[in-house]
Scaffold this motif. Structure first.
Motif, PDB file in Angstrom:
ATOM      1  N   ALA A 197      15.050  38.302  68.235  1.00 39.45           N
ATOM      2  CA  ALA A 197      14.551  36.750  68.161  1.00 39.45           C
ATOM      3  C   ALA A 197      15.134  36.006  67.499  1.00 39.45           C
ATOM      4  CB  ALA A 197      13.044  37.020  67.339  1.00 39.45           C
ATOM      5  N   THR A 198      16.576  35.945  67.851  1.00 41.95           N
ATOM      6  CA  THR A 198      17.547  35.064  67.268  1.00 41.95           C
ATOM      7  C   THR A 198      17.245  33.531  67.596  1.00 41.95           C
ATOM      8  OG1 THR A 198      19.446  36.560  67.819  1.00 41.95           O
ATOM      9  CG2 THR A 198      20.013  34.411  67.362  1.00 41.95           C
ATOM     10  N   THR A 199      17.402  32.690  66.507  1.00 43.59           N
ATOM     11  CA  THR A 199      16.976  31.396  66.574  1.00 43.59           C
ATOM     12  C   THR A 199      18.213  30.369  66.703  1.00 43.59           C
ATOM     13  OG1 THR A 199      14.892  31.694  65.699  1.00 43.59           O
ATOM     14  CG2 THR A 199      15.737  29.510  65.162  1.00 43.59           C
ATOM     15  N   TYR A 200      18.284  29.381  67.216  1.00 42.23           N
ATOM     16  CA  TYR A 200      19.259  28.543  67.323  1.00 42.23           C
ATOM     17  C   TYR A 200      18.932  27.216  66.471  1.00 42.23           C
ATOM     18  CZ  TYR A 200      22.534  24.696  68.957  1.00 42.23           C
ATOM     19  OH  TYR A 200      23.496  23.788  69.094  1.00 42.23           O
ATOM     20  N   VAL A 201      19.834  26.874  65.653  1.00 43.69           N
ATOM     21  CA  VAL A 201      19.624  25.869  64.741  1.00 43.69           C
ATOM     22  C   VAL A 201      20.774  24.860  64.949  1.00 43.69           C
ATOM     23  CG1 VAL A 201      19.277  25.097  62.138  1.00 43.69           C
ATOM     24  CG2 VAL A 201      18.686  27.315  63.260  1.00 43.69           C
ATOM     25  N   PRO A 202      20.442  23.637  65.544  1.00 41.35           N
ATOM     26  CA  PRO A 202      21.368  22.758  66.075  1.00 41.35           C
ATOM     27  C   PRO A 202      21.617  21.675  64.769  1.00 41.35           C
ATOM     28  CG  PRO A 202      19.253  21.955  67.155  1.00 41.35           C
ATOM     29  CD  PRO A 202      19.163  23.457  66.407  1.00 41.35           C
ATOM     30  N   ASN A 203      22.580  21.135  64.687  1.00 36.19           N
ATOM     31  CA  ASN A 203      22.915  20.230  63.712  1.00 36.19           C
ATOM     32  C   ASN A 203      22.404  18.786  63.984  1.00 36.19           C
ATOM     33  OD1 ASN A 203      23.883  18.704  61.345  1.00 36.19           O
ATOM     34  ND2 ASN A 203      25.800  18.551  62.160  1.00 36.19           N
ATOM     35  N   ILE A 204      21.605  18.137  63.325  1.00 35.51           N
ATOM     36  CA  ILE A 204      20.933  16.911  63.968  1.00 35.51           C
ATOM     37  C   ILE A 204      21.499  15.812  63.189  1.00 35.51           C
ATOM     38  CG2 ILE A 204      18.842  17.818  64.734  1.00 35.51           C
ATOM     39  CD1 ILE A 204      17.472  16.358  62.598  1.00 35.51           C
ATOM     40  N   THR A 205      22.367  16.112  62.351  1.00 37.41           N
ATOM     41  CA  THR A 205      22.838  15.037  61.341  1.00 37.41           C
ATOM     42  C   THR A 205      23.663  13.965  62.101  1.00 37.41           C
ATOM     43  OG1 THR A 205      23.241  16.608  59.475  1.00 37.41           O
ATOM     44  CG2 THR A 205      24.607  14.669  59.510  1.00 37.41           C
ATOM     45  N   GLY A 206      23.394  12.722  61.836  1.00 35.48           N
ATOM     46  CA  GLY A 206      24.023  11.555  62.758  1.00 35.48           C
ATOM     47  C   GLY A 206      23.570  10.164  62.508  1.00 35.48           C
ATOM     48  N   PRO A 207      23.979   9.407  63.139  1.00 32.22           N
ATOM     49  CA  PRO A 207      23.291   7.847  62.800  1.00 32.22           C
ATOM     50  C   PRO A 207      21.932   7.958  62.547  1.00 32.22           C
ATOM     51  CG  PRO A 207      24.876   7.700  64.616  1.00 32.22           C
ATOM     52  CD  PRO A 207      24.677   9.394  64.314  1.00 32.22           C
ATOM     53  N   SER A 208      21.280   7.008  61.775  1.00 36.73           N
ATOM     54  CA  SER A 208      20.018   6.978  61.225  1.00 36.73           C
ATOM     55  C   SER A 208      19.025   6.683  62.553  1.00 36.73           C
ATOM     56  CB  SER A 208      19.873   5.955  60.240  1.00 36.73           C
ATOM     57  OG  SER A 208      20.174   4.626  60.390  1.00 36.73           O
ATOM     58  N   ASP A 209      19.356   5.905  63.350  1.00 38.68           N
ATOM     59  CA  ASP A 209      18.648   5.498  64.591  1.00 38.68           C
ATOM     60  C   ASP A 209      18.572   6.560  65.552  1.00 38.68           C
ATOM     61  OD1 ASP A 209      21.155   5.037  65.532  1.00 38.68           O
ATOM     62  OD2 ASP A 209      20.835   3.285  66.514  1.00 38.68           O
ATOM     63  N   GLN A 210      19.397   7.938  65.535  1.00 37.38           N
ATOM     64  CA  GLN A 210      19.312   8.914  66.290  1.00 37.38           C
ATOM     65  C   GLN A 210      18.780  10.211  65.529  1.00 37.38           C
ATOM     66  OE1 GLN A 210      23.215   9.225  68.273  1.00 37.38           O
ATOM     67  NE2 GLN A 210      23.770   7.096  68.099  1.00 37.38           N
ATOM     68  N   ILE A 211      18.689  10.376  64.449  1.00 33.87           N
ATOM     69  CA  ILE A 211      18.428  11.560  63.667  1.00 33.87           C
ATOM     70  C   ILE A 211      17.070  11.959  64.114  1.00 33.87           C
ATOM     71  CG2 ILE A 211      17.712  12.707  61.419  1.00 33.87           C
ATOM     72  CD1 ILE A 211      19.834  10.769  60.315  1.00 33.87           C
ATOM     73  N   PHE A 212      15.915  11.310  64.188  1.00 32.02           N
ATOM     74  CA  PHE A 212      14.536  11.804  64.551  1.00 32.02           C
ATOM     75  C   PHE A 212      14.501  12.064  66.124  1.00 32.02           C
ATOM     76  CE2 PHE A 212      13.783   9.675  60.472  1.00 32.02           C
ATOM     77  CZ  PHE A 212      13.018  10.548  60.010  1.00 32.02           C
ATOM     78  N   GLU A 213      15.136  11.418  66.773  1.00 33.56           N
ATOM     79  CA  GLU A 213      15.310  11.687  68.237  1.00 33.56           C
ATOM     80  C   GLU A 213      16.149  12.905  68.704  1.00 33.56           C
ATOM     81  OE1 GLU A 213      17.669   9.810  72.367  1.00 33.56           O
ATOM     82  OE2 GLU A 213      17.588   8.676  70.469  1.00 33.56           O
ATOM     83  N   ARG A 214      17.206  13.492  67.672  1.00 28.62           N
ATOM     84  CA  ARG A 214      17.806  14.492  67.747  1.00 28.62           C
ATOM     85  C   ARG A 214      16.777  15.542  67.446  1.00 28.62           C
ATOM     86  NH1 ARG A 214      24.139  13.654  65.764  1.00 28.62           N
ATOM     87  NH2 ARG A 214      24.422  12.150  67.353  1.00 28.62           N
ATOM     88  N   ALA A 215      15.984  15.735  66.351  1.00 28.63           N
ATOM     89  CA  ALA A 215      15.289  16.503  65.996  1.00 28.63           C
ATOM     90  C   ALA A 215      13.987  16.815  67.028  1.00 28.63           C
ATOM     91  CB  ALA A 215      14.431  16.002  64.571  1.00 28.63           C
ATOM     92  N   TRP A 216      13.503  15.942  67.611  1.00 29.40           N
ATOM     93  CA  TRP A 216      12.322  15.994  68.647  1.00 29.40           C
ATOM     94  C   TRP A 216      13.119  16.774  69.758  1.00 29.40           C
ATOM     95  CZ3 TRP A 216       7.429  16.203  67.682  1.00 29.40           C
ATOM     96  CH2 TRP A 216       7.139  15.805  66.359  1.00 29.40           C
ATOM     97  N   MET A 217      14.311  16.218  70.138  1.00 30.57           N
ATOM     98  CA  MET A 217      14.780  16.703  71.179  1.00 30.57           C
ATOM     99  C   MET A 217      14.985  18.266  71.242  1.00 30.57           C
ATOM    100  SD  MET A 217      18.458  15.599  73.143  1.00 30.57           S
ATOM    101  CE  MET A 217      18.042  14.085  73.028  1.00 30.57           C
ATOM    102  N   ALA A 218      15.369  18.640  70.017  1.00 27.68           N
ATOM    103  CA  ALA A 218      15.482  20.191  69.648  1.00 27.68           C
ATOM    104  C   ALA A 218      14.214  20.979  69.902  1.00 27.68           C
ATOM    105  CB  ALA A 218      16.127  20.235  68.223  1.00 27.68           C
ATOM    106  N   LYS A 219      13.272  20.209  69.315  1.00 25.75           N
ATOM    107  CA  LYS A 219      11.941  21.069  69.471  1.00 25.75           C
ATOM    108  C   LYS A 219      11.658  21.125  70.994  1.00 25.75           C
ATOM    109  CE  LYS A 219       7.112  20.611  68.432  1.00 25.75           C
ATOM    110  NZ  LYS A 219       7.000  21.706  67.798  1.00 25.75           N
ATOM    111  N   GLU A 220      11.839  20.037  71.725  1.00 31.03           N
ATOM    112  CA  GLU A 220      11.252  20.224  72.938  1.00 31.03           C
ATOM    113  C   GLU A 220      12.215  20.962  73.947  1.00 31.03           C
ATOM    114  OE1 GLU A 220      11.719  15.850  74.101  1.00 31.03           O
ATOM    115  OE2 GLU A 220      10.044  15.478  72.872  1.00 31.03           O
ATOM    116  N   MET A 221      13.608  21.191  73.435  1.00 24.69           N
ATOM    117  CA  MET A 221      14.268  21.910  74.388  1.00 24.69           C
ATOM    118  C   MET A 221      14.371  23.595  74.143  1.00 24.69           C
ATOM    119  SD  MET A 221      17.839  19.935  75.226  1.00 24.69           S
ATOM    120  CE  MET A 221      17.972  18.466  76.291  1.00 24.69           C
TER     121      MET A 221
END
Length: 374
Positions: A197-221
């Motif tokens: 049950a290996t889990t992938y953990v992407p780094n979402i650190t980035g510009p402030s207007d993209q952080i939450f978008e990256r977080a939700w993209m990680a969940k959706e993918m």
């Protein structure tokens, strides 16, 4: 009205000086006007910080420890203001350091804290008692296919978590969205083959207007968690994600850009507070920090203080997993087990990547060493 308190170390020679400095902190952190013109009544009795104790510090620094209490009314209803009260303008002073804090019921109502913590992370991995293991794909400059290949091999070897290196952002060699999909798919494929049950953990650190978008993209993918660097993106980002009932992914904190907050013992924050208590206030589930004996300067005692900050009673906020990294090797496993016991997440990257001729086998060797002592 309920109050919370902060304990500060003050580097002065006498109790008289310590009490004078404590009063300066109490005023500076709240009303920020001369003490003699603080309005009587509610502001003086409630809003103004109150000195609860002053006593000598017994460690090698000398100086004094002072506990100052603050009203819940000082913080209103937002986390950044709480941090402002804890160590706002006074953080600019030398010979002044935050050691620890106690919480009031209002703070634990305001801050939901970690959603998963130790228990939740164990449930997601299926590892009930032994240490949890995390590896990192790197370095920057590898292509998306190469990074996904590493993620696949780590997963075949049975690592619990595989994260992006904190330097992987949105570079042309491996754009964030492309890497997110490729690594999620690669680990999913490996899990299907092994039953792990290996889990992938992407780094979402980035510009402030993209952080939450990256977080939700990680969940959706289909990623199983996210990593961010609070000292780069701000301390409130993880709190907002952890508190969102629809997000529901574990959050891993990376220490980059935060070292100057702790490495000098007479300013900033204690290791216990910064890597333990503060992370739990932010809603982090696992916190990466430099391990003792590695390429950084943290001592064994400082690392164990971090563990205490991650796991101590904190007004009902869940304990979180300490994740020492930087210098973890196969040879040091017995030493690490002796220091940390079971409630820890080992982060090991370079030592595994050296074994690239058979990375899955190296992972299995590490798992055996950590969990069975072989």
């Amino acid at each position: 009205m309920a109050r919370f308190s902060v304990t500060y170390w003050i580097g002065v020679a006498s109790e008289t000086e310590a009490r004078a400095r404590a009063l300066e902190i109490a005023v500076e952190q709240t009303v920020e006007i001369p003490r003699d013109i603080v309005p009587a009544g509610y502001i003086e009795d409630e809003i103004l910080g109150q000195i609860e104790s002053v006593h000598p510090c017994t460690d090698t620094r000398g100086g004094f420890l002072t506990e100052i209490s603050y009203s819940d009314d000082d913080i209103g209803d937002d986390f950044p203001q709480l941090l402002n009260i804890v160590f706002g303008n006074s953080s600019i002073r030398t010979q002044t350091r935050v050691e620890t804090m106690t919480l009031s019921p209002a703070i634990t109502t305001l801050l939901s804290g970690p959603r998963f913590g130790i228990v939740g992370l164990r449930e997601r991995t299926g590892v009930k008692r032994a240490p949890i293991l995390m590896s990192a794909i790197k370095p920057v400059g590898l292509s998306t296919a190469e990074l996904a290949g590493l993620a696949h091999q780590f997963a075949l070897g049975g690592m619990d978590y595989v994260k992006d290196d904190h330097g992987l952002a949105n570079q042309k060699t491996s754009p964030f969205t492309e890497r997110l999909k490729a690594c999620t798919d690669a680990i999913g494929d490996a899990n299907a083959k092994t039953g792990f049950a290996t889990t992938y953990v992407p780094n979402i650190t980035g510009p402030s207007d993209q952080i939450f978008e990256r977080a939700w993209m990680a969940k959706e993918m289909g990623a199983g968690g996210i990593m961010l660097a609070p000292s780069l993106v701000g301390f409130d980002v993880s709190r907002a994600l952890a508190a969102n009932p629809d997000f529901g992914l574990p959050i891993v904190s990376h220490p980059t850009f935060g070292g100057t907050n702790v490495i000098t013992p007479t300013i900033g924050f204690s290791h216990r507070f910064f890597y333990g208590i503060l992370q739990r206030l932010m809603g982090v589930d696992a916190v990466i920090y430099p391990n003792f004996g590695g390429r950084f300067s943290f001592s064994r005692d400082e690392c164990l203080a971090i563990v205490d900050g991650c796991t101590c009673d904190l007004g009902g906020l869940k304990p979180i997993l300490p994740a020492p990294g930087g210098g973890m090797t196969f040879e040091r496993v017995p030493e690490m087990r002796d220091a940390y016991g079971d409630n820890v997440m080992y982060l090991i990257g370079g030592a595994l990547l050296r074994e690239k001729s058979d990375l899955p086998a190296a992972c299995r060797k590490l798992i055996d060493a950590v969990r069975t002592g072989r």
